[in-house]
Design a protein around this motif. Structure first.
Motif, PDB file in Angstrom:
ATOM      1  N   SER A 256       0.839  -1.194   0.000  1.00  0.00           N
ATOM      2  CA  SER A 256       0.000   0.000   0.000  1.00  0.00           C
ATOM      3  C   SER A 256       0.870   1.238   0.000  1.00  0.00           C
ATOM      4  O   SER A 256       2.091   1.161   0.089  1.00  0.00           O
ATOM      5  CB  SER A 256      -0.948  -0.008   1.203  1.00  0.00           C
ATOM      6  N   ASN A 257       0.240   2.381  -0.120  1.00  0.00           N
ATOM      7  CA  ASN A 257       0.974   3.645  -0.181  1.00  0.00           C
ATOM      8  C   ASN A 257       1.815   3.840   1.087  1.00  0.00           C
ATOM      9  O   ASN A 257       1.303   3.729   2.205  1.00  0.00           O
ATOM     10  CB  ASN A 257      -0.024   4.793  -0.342  1.00  0.00           C
ATOM     11  N   GLY A 258       3.089   4.116   0.902  1.00  0.00           N
ATOM     12  CA  GLY A 258       4.006   4.214   2.032  1.00  0.00           C
ATOM     13  C   GLY A 258       3.633   5.285   3.036  1.00  0.00           C
ATOM     14  O   GLY A 258       3.777   5.106   4.250  1.00  0.00           O
ATOM     15  N   PHE A 259       3.143   6.426   2.564  1.00  0.00           N
ATOM     16  CA  PHE A 259       2.763   7.503   3.472  1.00  0.00           C
ATOM     17  C   PHE A 259       1.458   7.181   4.199  1.00  0.00           C
ATOM     18  O   PHE A 259       1.274   7.585   5.348  1.00  0.00           O
ATOM     19  CB  PHE A 259       2.667   8.829   2.723  1.00  0.00           C
ATOM     20  N   PHE A 260       0.568   6.446   3.537  1.00  0.00           N
ATOM     21  CA  PHE A 260      -0.628   5.988   4.243  1.00  0.00           C
ATOM     22  C   PHE A 260      -0.226   5.049   5.380  1.00  0.00           C
ATOM     23  O   PHE A 260      -0.722   5.164   6.508  1.00  0.00           O
ATOM     24  CB  PHE A 260      -1.572   5.262   3.277  1.00  0.00           C
ATOM     25  N   ASN A 261       0.685   4.124   5.099  1.00  0.00           N
ATOM     26  CA  ASN A 261       1.144   3.198   6.143  1.00  0.00           C
ATOM     27  C   ASN A 261       1.725   3.946   7.333  1.00  0.00           C
ATOM     28  O   ASN A 261       1.494   3.586   8.489  1.00  0.00           O
ATOM     29  CB  ASN A 261       2.209   2.253   5.577  1.00  0.00           C
ATOM     30  N   ALA A 262       2.483   4.988   7.044  1.00  0.00           N
ATOM     31  CA  ALA A 262       3.203   5.692   8.111  1.00  0.00           C
ATOM     32  C   ALA A 262       2.332   6.662   8.887  1.00  0.00           C
ATOM     33  O   ALA A 262       2.527   6.849  10.096  1.00  0.00           O
ATOM     34  CB  ALA A 262       4.397   6.441   7.515  1.00  0.00           C
ATOM     35  N   LEU A 263       1.355   7.284   8.231  1.00  0.00           N
ATOM     36  CA  LEU A 263       0.737   8.481   8.810  1.00  0.00           C
ATOM     37  C   LEU A 263      -0.782   8.451   8.909  1.00  0.00           C
ATOM     38  O   LEU A 263      -1.388   9.453   9.287  1.00  0.00           O
ATOM     39  CB  LEU A 263       1.147   9.708   7.985  1.00  0.00           C
ATOM     40  N   ASN A 264      -1.420   7.326   8.590  1.00  0.00           N
ATOM     41  CA  ASN A 264      -2.879   7.316   8.684  1.00  0.00           C
ATOM     42  C   ASN A 264      -3.322   7.357  10.140  1.00  0.00           C
ATOM     43  O   ASN A 264      -2.534   7.169  11.059  1.00  0.00           O
ATOM     44  CB  ASN A 264      -3.462   6.101   7.947  1.00  0.00           C
ATOM     45  N   ILE A 265      -4.600   7.577  10.359  1.00  0.00           N
ATOM     46  CA  ILE A 265      -5.141   7.842  11.691  1.00  0.00           C
ATOM     47  C   ILE A 265      -4.889   6.701  12.670  1.00  0.00           C
ATOM     48  O   ILE A 265      -4.824   6.910  13.886  1.00  0.00           O
ATOM     49  CB  ILE A 265      -6.663   8.146  11.596  1.00  0.00           C
ATOM     50  N   ASN A 266      -4.714   5.483  12.166  1.00  0.00           N
ATOM     51  CA  ASN A 266      -4.500   4.330  13.043  1.00  0.00           C
ATOM     52  C   ASN A 266      -3.031   4.000  13.264  1.00  0.00           C
ATOM     53  O   ASN A 266      -2.721   3.043  13.983  1.00  0.00           O
ATOM     54  CB  ASN A 266      -5.217   3.106  12.474  1.00  0.00           C
ATOM     55  N   SER A 267      -2.124   4.765  12.649  1.00  0.00           N
ATOM     56  CA  SER A 267      -0.697   4.491  12.805  1.00  0.00           C
ATOM     57  C   SER A 267      -0.224   4.883  14.205  1.00  0.00           C
ATOM     58  O   SER A 267      -0.614   5.924  14.737  1.00  0.00           O
ATOM     59  CB  SER A 267       0.115   5.251  11.757  1.00  0.00           C
ATOM     60  N   ARG A 268       0.654   4.060  14.773  1.00  0.00           N
ATOM     61  CA  ARG A 268       1.124   4.281  16.138  1.00  0.00           C
ATOM     62  C   ARG A 268       2.501   4.918  16.203  1.00  0.00           C
ATOM     63  O   ARG A 268       2.882   5.447  17.249  1.00  0.00           O
ATOM     64  CB  ARG A 268       1.177   2.939  16.878  1.00  0.00           C
ATOM     65  N   ASP A 269       3.262   4.832  15.114  1.00  0.00           N
ATOM     66  CA  ASP A 269       4.684   5.162  15.199  1.00  0.00           C
ATOM     67  C   ASP A 269       5.060   6.551  14.706  1.00  0.00           C
ATOM     68  O   ASP A 269       6.011   7.148  15.202  1.00  0.00           O
ATOM     69  CB  ASP A 269       5.497   4.131  14.409  1.00  0.00           C
ATOM     70  N   ALA A 270       4.347   7.053  13.710  1.00  0.00           N
ATOM     71  CA  ALA A 270       4.765   8.299  13.066  1.00  0.00           C
ATOM     72  C   ALA A 270       3.605   9.280  12.981  1.00  0.00           C
ATOM     73  O   ALA A 270       2.435   8.895  13.011  1.00  0.00           O
ATOM     74  CB  ALA A 270       5.310   8.016  11.667  1.00  0.00           C
ATOM     75  N   ALA A 271       3.959  10.555  12.862  1.00  0.00           N
ATOM     76  CA  ALA A 271       2.966  11.617  12.786  1.00  0.00           C
ATOM     77  C   ALA A 271       3.464  12.702  11.838  1.00  0.00           C
ATOM     78  O   ALA A 271       4.654  12.784  11.520  1.00  0.00           O
ATOM     79  CB  ALA A 271       2.724  12.214  14.171  1.00  0.00           C
TER      80      ALA A 271
END
Length: 413
Positions: A256-271
């Motif tokens: 999937s889209n790398g930025f979606f993986n990193a920054l979507n609302i359910n992501s825990r690691d990055a903002a």
């Protein structure tokens, strides 16, 4: 990426998108596939490079594999670069140390979190260059075979060039030794950029009109990244038209889209970096960098859906490059109109536009590029080439690593 102009570009893994309104609507079917274990004779079969269907070239497994390697590598690197600069920060208590290590300048060559990032770009480069060697070793005499070889070489050279650009843009032996390793040799950034330019120039004569515009756009981008402004001037007016872009489409399995993986609302690691949110002031800015507060209080990005393409470059970038070249006095034109042509896409009212009487400076170009070229890996280039600081810890110009450090294993010949 995907394209609908005569269905020239079709692939089962990743497709090249050069029309923003088109989609990958046809995949590689009935193409000769390698066995689980293949030998050189199978790799050197013309069917591995592709086939001609209704007059159009269709990727074979070797070229489709190169596209997929590019998608993986670009996703890794564009996201990682955002964490080095002022686009991505770690959350308060990240589950993974990856973004924290990048943000805190812990990019030492023995940093295991970055091994796969380096490995993936090397795999991408090697697969593209192997595909070139495979194609060059074949001497088909039939019309379809000649077309396949020609189209495969265009694709392979496109990707070999982009792989070398990624290596030089994002990796370095150190901040003082601007070089990378490839095939057990130390290669300077300048040599790597020259390899990219050479591959793209070699691809141009046999490329279709659409492919030519893509290659000219990449050569323009290379000129900007390296400060070779005459190169950018040479190619800018032959680059993308208004509906074209270069992106990797995520279509297979869990990719999937790398930025979606990193920054979507359910992501825990990055903002999303708060400084980028604060810099987004106008209606257009906020539409280009749409964010929402997560439950833990950090900013999440709502720009991408899971399967959205990973955008590398497009007509908007070419317009902002034109504006910069105008400000630098290298080409004629109206910089304000060029910049506003990008801004107005996100605010049709015109309220976010620069006024016609504005005299734009290079500092203004930096500001516009930060917002409207965000999430493409260009911010790290701009911080270096303009020698400006970003809101990162400890501050971009003071970082020990302004590139990603290369794993120490690569220094062991």
């Amino acid at each position: 990426m995907s394209i609908k102009i005569k269905d020239i570009w079709k692939a089962g893994f990743v497709c090249m998108a050069v029309l923003s309104f088109s989609s990958c609507d046809k995949w590689v079917n009935d193409t000769k596939l390698p066995d689980n274990t293949i030998d050189e004779s199978q790799l050197n079969n013309i069917a591995m490079l592709g086939r001609i269907e209704k007059g159009a070239y269709v990727y074979g497994p070797v070229i489709a594999g190169v596209w997929r390697a590019g998608a993986t590598s670009a996703s890794d690197l564009l996201v990682a670069s955002g964490a080095i600069v002022d686009e991505i920060v770690p959350t308060a208590v990240p589950n993974s140390p990856f973004y924290k290590e990048l943000d805190e300048d812990k990019l030492t060559p023995d940093n295991t979190s970055l091994f796969s990032v380096w490995s993936n770009v090397q795999n991408y480069r090697a697969r593209a260059e192997d595909a070139i060697a495979n194609a060059e070793s074949l001497n088909p005499t039939d019309e379809d075979g000649i077309k396949i070889k020609q189209a495969a070489l265009v694709n392979a050279r496109l990707h070999a060039g982009y792989a070398w650009l990624l290596m030089a843009d994002y990796f370095s032996v150190s901040n003082t030794s601007h070089s990378v390793y490839a095939d057990h040799k130390e290669v300077s950034h300048q040599e790597a950029y020259t390899k990219a330019q050479t591959y793209w120039q070699q691809a141009l004569p046999a490329a279709s009109d659409t492919e030519k515009r893509l290659l000219h756009a990449l050569l323009t981008k290379l000129g900007i990244h390296t400060g070779n402004y005459p190169l950018a001037v040479q190619h800018i007016n032959q680059s993308f038209t208004a509906t074209e872009n270069f992106s990797f489409l995520n279509t297979v399995g869990t990719v999937s889209n790398g930025f979606f993986n990193a920054l979507n609302i359910n992501s825990r690691d990055a903002a999303v970096d708060p400084s980028l949110v604060a810099a987004s002031k106008t209606i257009a800015d906020k539409a280009r960098v749409p964010v929402v507060k997560a439950a833990k209080g950090h900013w999440s990005l709502t720009l991408f859906k899971e399967r959205d393409p990973l955008l590398v470059s497009d007509f908007d970038e070419m317009q902002l490059i034109r504006a910069e070249l105008v400000v630098r006095g290298l080409i004629p034109g109206n910089a304000v109109e060029l910049v506003n042509s990008v801004i107005s896409k996100y605010d049709a009212s015109g309220a976010s536009n620069y006024t016609p009487s504005t005299t734009l400076t290079l500092n203004d170009i930096v500001v516009v590029r930060r917002i409207f070229l965000s999430w493409r890996g260009t911010r790290i280039i701009d911080l270096r080439r303009f020698k400006i600081d970003g809101d990162v810890n400890p501050g971009f110009t003071q970082r020990k690593w302004q590139w990603i450090g290369i794993p120490e294993i690569e220094t062991q010949f």
